[in-house]
Design an enzyme around this catalytic site. Structure first.
Site, mmCIF file in Angstrom:
data_model
loop_
_atom_site.group_PDB
_atom_site.id
_atom_site.type_symbol
_atom_site.label_atom_id
_atom_site.label_comp_id
_atom_site.label_asym_id
_atom_site.label_seq_id
_atom_site.Cartn_x
_atom_site.Cartn_y
_atom_site.Cartn_z
ATOM 1 N N GLU A 115 0.810 -0.825 -0.287
ATOM 2 C CA GLU A 115 0.066 -0.073 0.268
ATOM 3 C C GLU A 115 0.635 1.422 -0.243
ATOM 4 O O GLU A 115 2.191 1.264 0.190
ATOM 5 C CB GLU A 115 -0.791 0.063 1.059
ATOM 6 C CG GLU A 115 -0.402 -0.054 2.636
ATOM 7 C CD GLU A 115 -1.380 0.634 3.715
ATOM 8 O OE1 GLU A 115 -1.283 2.261 3.429
ATOM 9 O OE2 GLU A 115 -1.383 -0.321 4.579
ATOM 10 N N ASP A 160 -17.027 4.892 13.980
ATOM 11 C CA ASP A 160 -15.604 4.857 13.281
ATOM 12 C C ASP A 160 -15.264 4.201 13.090
ATOM 13 O O ASP A 160 -14.887 3.065 14.341
ATOM 14 C CB ASP A 160 -14.642 5.866 14.296
ATOM 15 C CG ASP A 160 -13.290 6.173 12.675
ATOM 16 O OD1 ASP A 160 -13.568 5.635 11.963
ATOM 17 O OD2 ASP A 160 -12.933 7.245 13.601
ATOM 18 N N ASP A 220 -11.933 -0.432 5.769
ATOM 19 C CA ASP A 220 -11.195 -1.431 6.194
ATOM 20 C C ASP A 220 -11.352 -2.970 5.864
ATOM 21 O O ASP A 220 -11.908 -3.953 5.315
ATOM 22 C CB ASP A 220 -9.602 -1.843 6.157
ATOM 23 C CG ASP A 220 -8.541 -0.474 6.099
ATOM 24 O OD1 ASP A 220 -9.057 0.129 5.069
ATOM 25 O OD2 ASP A 220 -7.117 -0.635 7.135
ATOM 26 N N LYS A 234 -3.617 -1.688 15.908
ATOM 27 C CA LYS A 234 -2.934 -0.752 16.414
ATOM 28 C C LYS A 234 -3.758 -1.041 18.035
ATOM 29 O O LYS A 234 -5.008 -0.843 17.652
ATOM 30 C CB LYS A 234 -2.686 0.973 16.297
ATOM 31 C CG LYS A 234 -1.527 0.715 15.281
ATOM 32 C CD LYS A 234 -1.547 2.875 15.552
ATOM 33 C CE LYS A 234 0.403 2.833 14.970
ATOM 34 N NZ LYS A 234 0.281 2.347 13.261
HETATM 35 N N1 PSU Z 1 -2.545 1.749 10.817
HETATM 36 C C1 PSU Z 1 -1.526 2.043 10.574
HETATM 37 N N2 PSU Z 1 -0.762 2.086 9.847
HETATM 38 C C2 PSU Z 1 -1.474 3.441 9.434
HETATM 39 C C3 PSU Z 1 -2.340 2.496 8.664
HETATM 40 C C4 PSU Z 1 -3.457 1.944 9.719
HETATM 41 O O1 PSU Z 1 -0.859 1.587 11.883
HETATM 42 O O2 PSU Z 1 -0.833 3.235 7.869
HETATM 43 C C5 PSU Z 1 -3.407 3.474 6.939
HETATM 44 C C6 PSU Z 1 -4.075 2.412 6.558
HETATM 45 O O3 PSU Z 1 -3.493 3.193 5.378
HETATM 46 C C7 PSU Z 1 -4.926 1.702 6.665
HETATM 47 C C8 PSU Z 1 -5.913 3.052 6.710
HETATM 48 O O4 PSU Z 1 -5.583 1.525 6.014
HETATM 49 O O5 PSU Z 1 -4.057 3.371 7.149
HETATM 50 C C9 PSU Z 1 -6.928 3.517 7.932
HETATM 51 O O6 PSU Z 1 -7.302 4.326 8.242
HETATM 52 P P1 PSU Z 1 -9.346 4.896 8.130
HETATM 53 O O7 PSU Z 1 -8.401 4.276 9.864
HETATM 54 O O8 PSU Z 1 -8.942 6.008 8.520
HETATM 55 O O9 PSU Z 1 -9.998 3.633 7.691
HETATM 56 MN MN MN Z 2 -12.259 6.232 10.096
#
Ligand code: PSU
Ligand code: MN
Length: 310
Positions: free
Chosen positions: A32, A145, A149, A166
Site C-alpha cells: 500500500e 468510526d 478496511d 493498533k
Molecule cells: N494503521 C497503521 N498504519 C497505517 C494505517 C493504519 O498502523 O498507515 C493506514 C492504512 O493505510 C489503513 C488506513 O488502511 O490507515 C486506515 O485508515 P482509516 O482508519 O481512516 O480507515
Molecule cells: Mn475512520
C-alpha cells in the site's frame, strides 16, 4: 472475470518489473501507499518502502507498490514515483469511496488497505503486505468510526499480511466485526492476534498457521469454495523490536484524548493518532513500525511464493 472488472482494466498501469512478473507467472506481492504518505514521516517512509521492496525481491517474489497517479491505478512504482509519494503533501489518502475522485481528477492518491485490496484484486494479486489494518475505533458506538478496511476484507479476495491492529482501535470489537463478516484471522507463530507495536493483543486469532504452505492451502481452499473475501494474516512484531506494552498503552491513551479535545474526525483520525504516537515516543515507535513492516514483507513474499508453487 465479470464485465465491470474488465472495464476496470483500462485504469490499470503496470510497471515494467510487474508486467514482466505477470508474463512469467512469478509471485507478486502488493504494497500500500498510505503507509508512505500518511503513515510515516519523510525520509524514513521512502527509505522503508525501498527496503521492503528489496526484502520481497530477496525472497524470490516481485513487489508491486500501488498508488494512483495521472488518472491511472499504478501497479508497481519507480524509485522516483516512490519519492514523489513520500514527499507530496497533496497526496490524498484514498480509500474505497475516494478512488473514483482521485482517478477522474488526475490527482495523486495514496491507497489505504481497502483501496489497495481493490486494486490488487483487479490486478490479479492475491497477497498484500502492510503494517496494520484499520478497524473499529474505540468509542465507535458513539462516533460510528469503523475503518472501510474491514468492509473491504468482507468482500475482496486478497490476503492481508499485517502486524495485527493498533491499540488506538478497539481490538476486541474489530475481531467481532471480522467474525460477523466471515473474515478469517490467521496467526503466524503464536495463538493470539498481534497488536502492532506489541506481539500480543490479548485476543485469540481464529487459526494459527505457521508455515507459508499451510497459509497457502487455507487461501486456496477458501477461494475454491467460492467464499469471496479477504483473509487477515497476523504476523507479530519480533520481540526484540517490540515496545513495552505499558508505555505504548499510556501514549495511546494520551493521543486518543488529544484527538478528542481537538475534534479530529473522519479520515484524519488515523494519521493524527499515528503522528502523535510517533512524537510522544520520540521516534521509537517509528523504529518498531519499520521493523514490523519489514518482517511482514518477508512473510508475505514467502506466502506469495507458496501460493504460486501450489
Ligand atoms: N494503521 C497503521 N498504519 C497505517 C494505517 C493504519 O498502523 O498507515 C493506514 C492504512 O493505510 C489503513 C488506513 O488502511 O490507515 C486506515 O485508515 P482509516 O482508519 O481512516 O480507515
Ligand atoms: Mn475512520
Amino acid at each position: 472475470m465479470n464485465t465491470s472488472m474488465t472495464a476496470a482494466q483500462k485504469f490499470l498501469a503496470f510497471s515494467p518489473e510487474v508486467a514482466a512478473a505477470r508474463a512469467a507467472g512469478r509471485p507478486i506481492v502488493a504494497l500500500e501507499s498510505t503507509i508512505i504518505s500518511h503513515g510515516m514521516p519523510y525520509p524514513q517512509n521512502v527509505q522503508t518502502a525501498r527496503e521492503v521492496e528489496a526484502l520481497i525481491r530477496a525472497q524470490g517474489a516481485v513487489p508491486a507498490t500501488i498508488a494512483v497517479l495521472d488518472g491511472k491505478i499504478r501497479i508497481g512504482l519507480s524509485d522516483a514515483e516512490l519519492e514523489l509519494l513520500g514527499q507530496s503533501p497533496e497526496a490524498m489518502k484514498v480509500s474505497r469511496r475516494d478512488l473514483p475522485y482521485v482517478l477522474a481528477s488526475g490527482k495523486i492518491g495514496a491507497t489505504t488497505v481497502a483501496a489497495t485490496m481493490i486494486c490488487a484484486e483487479l490486478a490479479g494479486i492475491a497477497v498484500f503486505v502492510t503494517g496494520g489494518i484499520g478497524g473499529v475505533h474505540r468509542g465507535a458506538e458513539i462516533s460510528f468510526d469503523i475503518s472501510a478496511d474491514l468492509q473491504e476484507l468482507a468482500q475482496t479476495s486478497v490476503a492481508v499480511v499485517c502486524a495485527g491492529a493498533k491499540s488506538i482501535l478497539d481490538i476486541g470489537l474489530t475481531l467481532e466485526y471480522l467474525e460477523t463478516h466471515g473474515v478469517p484471522v490467521l496467526s503466524i507463530g503464536q495463538d493470539n492476534f498481534a497488536a502492532f507495536y506489541t506481539p500480543d493483543s490479548g485476543f485469540k486469532a481464529d487459526f494459527r498457521l505457521d508455515t507459508p504452505a499451510e497459509q497457502a492451502d487455507f487461501l486456496r481452499c477458501k477461494w475454491a469454495l467460492g467464499l469471496a473475501g479477504g483473509v487477515v494474516i497476523s504476523n507479530p512484531v519480533p520481540a526484540a523490536e517490540a515496545m513495552p506494552r505499558e508505555e505504548i498503552d499510556a501514549i495511546t491513551a494520551q493521543a486518543l484524548s488529544e484527538a478528542e479535545t481537538q475534534g479530529i474526525q473522519g479520515k484524519a483520525v488515523t494519521p493524527f493518532l499515528l503522528a502523535r504516537i510517533k512524537a510522544l515516543t520520540e521516534g521509537r515507535s517509528l523504529a518498531t513500525n519499520i521493523a514490523l513492516v519489514k518482517n511482514n514483507a518477508v512473510a508475505g513474499a514467502r506466502l506469495a511464493c507458496a501460493l504460486q508453487a501450489g
